[in-house]
Every structure is written in C-alpha cells, then in structure tokens.
Design a protein around this motif. Structure first.
Motif, mmCIF file in Angstrom:
data_model
loop_
_atom_site.group_PDB
_atom_site.id
_atom_site.type_symbol
_atom_site.label_atom_id
_atom_site.label_comp_id
_atom_site.label_asym_id
_atom_site.label_seq_id
_atom_site.Cartn_x
_atom_site.Cartn_y
_atom_site.Cartn_z
ATOM 1 N N PRO A 156 0.848 -1.194 0.000
ATOM 2 C CA PRO A 156 0.000 0.000 0.000
ATOM 3 C C PRO A 156 0.886 1.247 0.000
ATOM 4 N N PRO A 157 0.334 2.433 -0.235
ATOM 5 C CA PRO A 157 1.147 3.653 -0.372
ATOM 6 C C PRO A 157 1.874 4.080 0.895
ATOM 7 N N GLY A 158 1.520 3.515 2.032
ATOM 8 C CA GLY A 158 2.196 3.874 3.274
ATOM 9 C C GLY A 158 1.692 3.033 4.422
ATOM 10 N N PRO A 159 2.221 3.254 5.625
ATOM 11 C CA PRO A 159 1.796 2.487 6.796
ATOM 12 C C PRO A 159 0.299 2.650 7.071
ATOM 13 N N ILE A 160 -0.280 1.628 7.689
ATOM 14 C CA ILE A 160 -1.706 1.671 8.037
ATOM 15 C C ILE A 160 -1.914 1.845 9.541
ATOM 16 N N CYS A 161 -0.810 1.914 10.292
ATOM 17 C CA CYS A 161 -0.882 2.147 11.735
ATOM 18 C C CYS A 161 0.525 2.469 12.208
ATOM 19 N N ASN A 162 0.674 2.634 13.506
ATOM 20 C CA ASN A 162 1.988 2.882 14.095
ATOM 21 C C ASN A 162 2.447 1.607 14.803
ATOM 22 N N PRO A 163 3.348 0.859 14.167
ATOM 23 C CA PRO A 163 3.728 -0.455 14.692
ATOM 24 C C PRO A 163 4.680 -0.364 15.869
ATOM 25 N N GLY A 164 4.654 -1.398 16.722
ATOM 26 C CA GLY A 164 5.576 -1.507 17.830
ATOM 27 C C GLY A 164 6.863 -2.186 17.402
ATOM 28 N N MET A 165 7.798 -2.299 18.337
ATOM 29 C CA MET A 165 9.112 -2.849 18.010
ATOM 30 C C MET A 165 9.049 -4.297 17.555
ATOM 31 N N LYS A 166 8.140 -5.087 18.107
ATOM 32 C CA LYS A 166 8.044 -6.500 17.715
ATOM 33 C C LYS A 166 7.728 -6.635 16.225
ATOM 34 N N SER A 167 6.825 -5.798 15.742
ATOM 35 C CA SER A 167 6.463 -5.846 14.325
ATOM 36 C C SER A 167 7.580 -5.301 13.440
ATOM 37 N N ILE A 168 8.281 -4.262 13.911
ATOM 38 C CA ILE A 168 9.390 -3.713 13.132
ATOM 39 C C ILE A 168 10.510 -4.748 13.016
ATOM 40 N N GLN A 169 10.800 -5.436 14.123
ATOM 41 C CA GLN A 169 11.831 -6.485 14.079
ATOM 42 C C GLN A 169 11.423 -7.622 13.145
ATOM 43 N N ALA A 170 10.124 -7.956 13.145
ATOM 44 C CA ALA A 170 9.645 -9.015 12.250
ATOM 45 C C ALA A 170 9.785 -8.595 10.788
#
Length: 377
Positions: free
Chosen positions: A314-328
């Motif tokens: 998609p053109p950009g993020p759909i929410c503000n992710p936490g560190m667990k999701s960023i690491q994944a």
C-alpha cells in the motif's frame, strides 16, 4: 374700480397670513428634526463608545476571573457564558466579532483565568492557546493509527480537535526521516508515532511537543543498524514501517509475527504469481475502519489501500507499529507459506498452495460457526 381694488386687497391679506403660518410651522419642524438627529447621533456615539470599549478593553476593571469550560466547545458558543462571568459586557457583539474575524476555534475543556482588561483578541488567545502546568500520562497502544491517537488525545482532554489536526496534519516537523514525506499533509505521520507511555502537558500550545516526543521516540528506536539491515534488503525505511504496520494489524500471537512477515515477503518477492498481497487490514484502513467483516463490495472498492486490487505494498503504513512488528519486518521467518487465514482465537492457519488455503478457509469457517453457536447458547 374701487370695489375691485378693495376686493383685491382683501383677498391678498389672507394669503399673506397663511404664508406666514406655513413658514413658522416649517421652522418648528426643522428644529424637531435637528434635535432628533442630534439625539440619535449622541445615542449611536455612546453605543459605539461602549461597544468599542468592550471590544478593545480601553477602560476596564483589572481583576482575575476564573472561567470554566465544562466540555470542548467552540468560542462563539461561550459568548453568553463570558458575558455572565463579567469577562465582557456584550456577548452578542463578541459572538459577532468571532464569526466575522474567522476565529471560531475549539476550546479545550478545563479551567482558565481571564481578565476584563483583556480585549476580544486576547480572550480568544487565552482560551485557544492555553498551557496547563498539570501533566497527564497517556499510553499509545501498538497498532494505533494516527486517527486513533488523535481520539486518545481528545478523550483525555489534552487538546482541542483544531489543535490536534494542525499538529498532526500541518506542522512541518524537522526530523530527517520525514524529509521525503514533506510537505505536511493529512496522514503523513502515520507509522512514525511510536507506541509507548508518555507524560505530557495538557493544552493546545503543547500538543506539537507531544507529537514531537512520539517522533523522537521513533527516531531513537529505529537504529542505524536497523537502517543498514533495511538497505541490505533493498527496502526503504518507509517500506519496512509499512510492512511492519501490516504485521501489527494482522498478527495476534507472539509466535506468528515473523511467520506472517515471511508470508508477506514471499508474495512481494514473487509478484508474478502473487501480484496482490490480499491483506484485509489494509483494506479496512482504506475504508476508514480498524475491524469488522469485509463484504464482496468492500474487497472491490477502489482505494489506494485495497491490496486485492492494487499491486504491491500500500502507499504507506496503516498504523503505528511496535518494536516487535518492526523487528519481524526486518527479520522475517524463512518459510514457503504464501497464504494464511485467521481462526477465532486470533491464531492463523498457514498454507503453501491455493488448495491448502481453501481447506484452511473451510476449517476456519467451521470454527467460527462453532464459536458463534457457543456464544449464542
């Protein structure tokens, strides 16, 4: 001849007398008119003086007046309340002033200290740019969108909606990672307001610093090593945060974050076979929702975030992710899965083929039906 003359003279005398009467009457009317005009002028002058004094507070009592706004309101709606409190004397004039000058902004619920010596503009500024010395602690959950964070601020009476909108959509924050996102626009901070617990000051004048805290937190959390890892994957920071936001919205079990990341990358890296990501959470975001069932019409709706009709990310993020999701997103599980379907408990069934996915969908539907039946019993 004499008779005619006498008749003529006698006929002229009444005419002269009538003429004098009319002249005298006209003078009297003029005097009354002049007095009336002077009277009206004096009254209008006095009204103008009193109104001008109220607007500009030329002559006013110097006093501190406690003023309480019980719930978020527009300035114009407070005109009568300000009048009754003695902050000003002509509430209707204040309301007209606010509307004519285009200053009818939102006012945050709370206690204010006003002064009758304030002119109308100063009263408006005191109500809309207030700063409290009291702090409040708020927690931004992982996966909240910018719109949900805005609602969190409003529900906790941190600021007014006008102030929140300006800070989120118009203020040009100077963080380096935002340079490619400029100019500031609605939704441009999505993905970068890091979920955490923050101690902040309440007030419209401090809302920019509140958002700035969240951005600073993201900047600290997304390290140089993470950026190097993204570069190795040939992905921009925006790509990583967008993928992380999809994971954040889709994963509910701790052991599935990396696995769902693997599915997303398997589809992205095999675009010929899987041109569409088919992530329901992105579709919901494009519809302005965060949850709920998706109908056939929803899946066909043409939005930039419809991953059933739009190719790739998609053109950009759909929410503000936490560190667990960023690491994944930076460390996806290496697997062969290209499909998954949710189960009632939040876990997912994963599949490598379309046939296997259809079997999993049937299992999931049966599980949801059974759960619904138990709920209804």
């Amino acid at each position: 001849m004499e008779n005619n003359t006498n008749q003529s003279q006698s006929s002229e005398q009444p005419y002269r007398r009538r003429s004098r009467r009319r002249k005298n009457g006209g003078c009297a009317g003029t005097v009354v008119y002049v007095i009336a005009v002077l009277g009206i002028s004096i009254v209008l002058s006095l009204v103008t003086i009193f109104v001008a004094n109220d607007v500009f507070a030329f002559v006013a009592e110097d006093a501190n007046v406690p003023f309480t706004v019980s719930q978020n309101a527009q300035i114009a709606d407070l005109s009568e309340q300000l009048d009754n409190a003695g902050v000003l004397h002509y509430g209707s004039v204040f309301k007209l002033f606010v509307n004519i000058t285009g200053k009818n902004q939102s006012v945050l619920a709370g206690d204010y200290m006003l002064n009758p010596k304030m002119d109308y503009t100063q009263v408006i500024r005191a109500l809309t740019q207030s700063e409290s010395k009291d702090t409040i602690t708020i927690t931004v959950p992982e996966g909240y969108s910018v719109e949900q964070i805005k609602k969190l601020l409003l529900d906790n009476h941190v600021c007014t909606e006008d102030a929140a909108d300006k800070a989120l959509n118009e203020y040009s924050f100077k963080h380096t990672f935002l340079e490619d996102e400029k100019p500031a626009k609605e939704g441009w901070l999505e993905g970068y307001l890091f979920p955490d617990t923050y101690e902040i000051y309440k007030g419209n004048s401090t809302v920019v610093s509140t958002i700035n805290k969240m951005l600073n937190n993201f900047d600290e959390k997304f390290t140089d090593e993470m950026q190097e890892k993204a570069d190795e994957m040939n992905r921009s920071m925006r790509d990583i945060i967008t993928i992380a936001s999809l994971i954040e919205r889709e994963a509910q079990k701790d052991d599935e974050y990396d696995r769902i990341a693997g599915v997303i990358y398997n589809r992205l890296n095999n675009a010929d076979a899987f041109p569409f990501l088919q992530v329901d959470a992105a579709v919901l975001y494009g519809l302005g929702r965060t949850s709920g069932e998706l109908s056939k019409a929803d899946l066909e709706k043409d939005t930039p975030y419809n991953t059933y009709t739009q190719r790739g990310l998609p053109p950009g993020p759909i929410c503000n992710p936490g560190m667990k999701s960023i690491q994944a997103a930076l460390n996806p599980e290496e697997n062969d899965y290209c499909y998954y379907v949710a189960m009632p408990d939040g876990s997912h069934l994963f599949a490598t083929s379309n046939d296997e996915q259809n079997d999993n969908i049937a299992r999931a539907n049966a599980a949801f039906a059974e759960a619904a039946q138990k709920t209804g019993e």
